[in-house]
Design a protein around this motif. Structure first.
Motif, short mmCIF file in Angstrom:
data_model
loop_
_atom_site.label_atom_id
_atom_site.label_comp_id
_atom_site.label_asym_id
_atom_site.label_seq_id
_atom_site.Cartn_x
_atom_site.Cartn_y
_atom_site.Cartn_z
N SER A 390 -12.68 -5.60 8.56
CA SER A 390 -11.33 -5.10 8.88
C SER A 390 -11.37 -3.84 9.72
CB SER A 390 -10.55 -4.76 7.62
OG SER A 390 -10.75 -5.70 6.65
N ALA A 391 -12.35 -2.99 9.46
CA ALA A 391 -12.38 -1.70 10.16
C ALA A 391 -12.54 -1.86 11.67
CB ALA A 391 -13.52 -0.85 9.61
N SER A 395 -10.19 -1.88 17.60
CA SER A 395 -11.13 -1.14 18.45
C SER A 395 -11.21 -1.78 19.83
CB SER A 395 -12.51 -1.08 17.78
OG SER A 395 -13.00 -2.38 17.54
N ALA A 624 -14.01 2.24 18.12
CA ALA A 624 -12.76 2.49 17.40
C ALA A 624 -12.16 3.82 17.85
CB ALA A 624 -13.03 2.52 15.90
N ARG A 628 -16.06 5.75 16.37
CA ARG A 628 -17.13 4.95 15.78
C ARG A 628 -17.41 3.72 16.65
NH1 ARG A 628 -18.43 2.62 10.01
NH2 ARG A 628 -18.02 4.75 9.40
N PRO A 676 -21.30 3.71 6.93
CA PRO A 676 -19.96 3.24 6.55
C PRO A 676 -19.49 3.94 5.27
CG PRO A 676 -21.53 1.41 6.75
CD PRO A 676 -22.32 2.66 6.84
#
Ligand code: GLA
Ligand code: ZN
Length: 676
Positions: A390-391, A395, A624, A628, A676
């Protein structure tokens, strides 16, 4: 414009419960199965018009509401379609004008899909009504997140209404017939127009010899289709919905200039059906071309994340033969979409139809309805994996290299008679220029001539036959401002109305930028070759060899054969820190690999995290907002590969530190630079 953003990767499918309303147990089972498959999103109602408006003016939305509610109850979001991609029989039988006329002048019968007339006032009215009604009913439903406008817009209509709209558009564009006759060069063969009414769409039994006319027709088709879509969206807004909109595009589909659709869309989505496991001994050709197509679709959306709206979980049923994805390929091909900027993996289709022409198309749920089916378990595995990623949602895919692809250029280039009617190979050429970057793990953007190229380090514009207004200026400013430009043979030949430049070619001052003047072009038969030597290696040249004179450029390679042996075939022209290369002939892929490897070193474009990208591994980077970075490694070979990392990264899924990316056959890994 509403912004589409979502906290998780979307995973799901086109869902067609409208086919199953008589099977309540199937609809119940769907909800269970979606949960098992890790589905959090469906595209609903794409072809449901006849169920939503069973009789003219009588809407029945109750069944759909029940389904949207139930889906929401299970945590499944709905992307709701406007149903305009297929028209109900009651409508097409009653109103002839909604049916298209083909290029031979024959009106369609009822049937099929994607075949409505986009000019028809009746169709526009029926569309406006149902769209507004749907917007009123579902436009603020908490389960609905996005509008899916129609489906795969495409095709052309040659009906009298469309012909009239074409003339109106031409009047607006040219103002006078004198101007049109000039821009179309229609005094040629005495085709001068003296009345607007004498202009028809280009048709095989009519006028097909005026290149500018054919080109304007294609532009008009894009314009009229986009106008239809605009009207669809306006009706949703009138119906009270402020939800964002998308339309599912089809990659390099040649019928529409998608760059002109982008401003109307809040997010681009597209349908991706590569022919995995075909006969080509080069197994990397398919993933490389798919990568390019993802890059194009991201480019259409100006670099923002896009959605993979359709893909098959196993096989299609419309290719010459239907091969299921081999074990691992479903995961890999889906991860490839993410690696290029997708924030979803959606399928056609959730469940196989019981009858009709798509009943054998791959689906998450097969006719057996089981969740222990190989395809289903592959899908479920991916669903679980996407949750862990999901993260990555939202991005970007930063790139320093841009490849110029332009639909109008393609239409003009391919529509001209000569120089090579047996195959001018524009797309293949683009793919050949893209592939070395794919192999080196260098992110590449695709831009058309309306795009901004100023921020790139390297711009590659192969076979840019047409310079649309203003683009040559951008190219010149880019190069003179320190950028590196690569151009090729058959560039800058015509202006945006397909009229040849009078004076030096490439036109509009680009001969000066490249430091070359193109004089003639030799178009070879398939078996014929020329060659040049670059940095001690000899390379084959084929198809097109342009004869150029240098005026400021230095030759880096010269032709080896024929009456033009010794003349420049590859040149470089410096402009302060900027450089313009001109590749005068079509080289073999091996040359492009060597040439771009050198440029990648000179411009320091290679990914810093690996000493080298092994053959068959795709490496891309997403970044992102907070900075990141995510590195996507994909192994498209049937062998295990271990990739050395220059500095340790963290596996984005397990959190473990890694000094190598270990990839089993068809395996992909996502690594990130911060723990993470
Ligand atoms: C297209 C359509 C779908 C379906 C698939 C089959 O992408 O949008 O409705 O027909 O093809 O591959
Ligand atoms: Zn029409």
């Amino acid at each position: 414009m509403p912004v589409f953003s979502h906290a998780a990767m979307l995973h799901g499918a086109d869902y067609n419960p409208d086919q199953w309303l008589d099977y309540p147990d199937v609809l119940e089972a769907d909800l269970e199965l979606m949960e098992k498959a890790g589905v959090n999103c469906v595209s609903l109602g794409i072809f449901a018009w006849a169920r939503l408006e069973p009789r003219e003016g009588q809407y029945d939305f109750a069944w759909m509401r029940e389904i949207v509610d139930k889906l929401r109850g299970r945590g499944v979001y709905t992307i709701l379609a406007t149903p305009t991609a297929a028209k109900p029989n009651w409508m097409s039988e009653k109103y002839e004008e909604v049916r298209r006329v083909d290029k031979n002048g024959r009106r369609d019968m009822s049937g099929g899909r994607h075949n409505h007339c986009y000019t028809s006032p009746v169709y526009r009215e029926k569309t406006a009504k149902i769209n507004a009604a749907l917007a009123g009913e579902f436009g603020s439903h908490p389960g609905v997140i996005l509008w899916h406008i129609s489906n795969e817009y495409g095709g052309e209509c040659y009906c009298p209404l469309c012909a009239e709209a074409f003339r109106a558009w031409l009047r607006e564009k040219y103002g006078t017939l004198e101007r049109l006759n000039h821009e179309w060069w229609s005094h040629f063969w005495s085709h001068t127009f003296t009345e607007w009414e004498h202009i028809h769409p280009p048709m095989p039994h009519g006028e097909m010899c005026i290149n500018g006319h054919c080109l304007d027709w294609k532009r008009f088709v894009t314009r009229q289709t986009a106008d239809f879509m605009k009207a669809e969206v306006a009706a949703l807004r009138e119906g009270g919905s402020a939800l964002p909109v998308t339309a599912n595009l089809m990659g390099f589909y040649n019928g529409l200039d998608y760059f002109k659709f982008a401003p109307l869309l809040d997010i681009v989505s597209w349908d991706n059906y590569p022919t995995w496991h075909d006969e080509n001994p080069d197994e990397l050709a398919v993933p490389a071309f798919t990568a390019l197509t993802h890059d194009l679709m991201r480019g259409v959306g100006d670099g923002k994340p896009f959605l993979l709206m359709e893909s098959t979980p196993s096989m299609t049923n419309w290719k010459p033969t239907s091969r299921p994805k081999r074990p691992g390929m479903h995961m890999l091909s889906s991860m490839q979409a993410l690696a290029h900027g997708s924030d979803s993996v959606q399928y056609f289709q959730w469940r196989k139809s019981r009858g009709s022409c798509e009943k054998f198309h791959g689906a998450v749920v097969d006719h057996c309805g089981r969740s222990d089916h190989r395809v289903f378990t592959d899908v479920a595995r991916l669903g679980a994996r996407l949750q862990g990623l999901s993260a990555v949602t939202g991005s970007r895919v930063p790139a320093r290299v841009a490849l110029v692809y332009d639909w109008e250029n393609r239409w003009a280039l391919e529509g001209a008679q000569g120089p090579r009617n047996m195959g001018i190979h524009y797309l293949e050429t683009l793919a050949e220029h893209h592939r070395p970057f794919w192999e080196m793990g260098i992110n590449t953007d695709v831009r058309d001539m309306s795009g901004d190229i100023s921020g790139y380090d390297l711009v590659i514009a192969p076979m840019l036959y047409m310079y649309r207004a203003g683009f040559a200026r951008k190219l010149a400013a880019f190069t003179r401002g320190g950028g590196t430009l690569v151009g090729t043979y058959w560039s800058g030949v015509v202006n945006e109305n397909d009229l040849c430049y009078l004076g030096p070619r490439p036109g509009e001052g680009m001969a000066e930028v490249f430091g070359v003047r193109a004089e003639e072009i030799d178009s070879l038969y398939d078996s014929q070759r020329n060659s040049f030597t670059y940095e001690g290696e000899s390379y084959r040249l084929s198809e097109l060899c342009e004869l150029v004179a240098t005026e400021g450029a230095e030759p880096l390679a010269v032709y080896g054969q024929d009456f033009y042996a010794g003349r420049p075939a590859l040149t470089r022209c410096g402009h302060g820190k900027g450089t313009a290369y001109y590749i005068a002939a079509k080289p073999e892929a091996r040359f492009l690999k060597a040439f771009y490897a050198r440029l990648a070193d000179t411009l320091n474009l290679r990914p810093p995290i690996v000493p080298a990208v092994p053959c068959g591994v795709e490496l891309t980077r997403r970044k992102a907002e907070g900075g990141r970075e995510y590195w996507f490694f994909q192994n498209f070979t049937r062998e295990g590969i271990s990739v050395e990392l220059r500095f340790p990264l963290y596996n984005a899924e397990t959190g473990e530190e890694a000094s190598r990316a270990e990839l089993k056959p068809y395996e992909s890994g996502v690594y990130t630079d911060t723990a993470p």
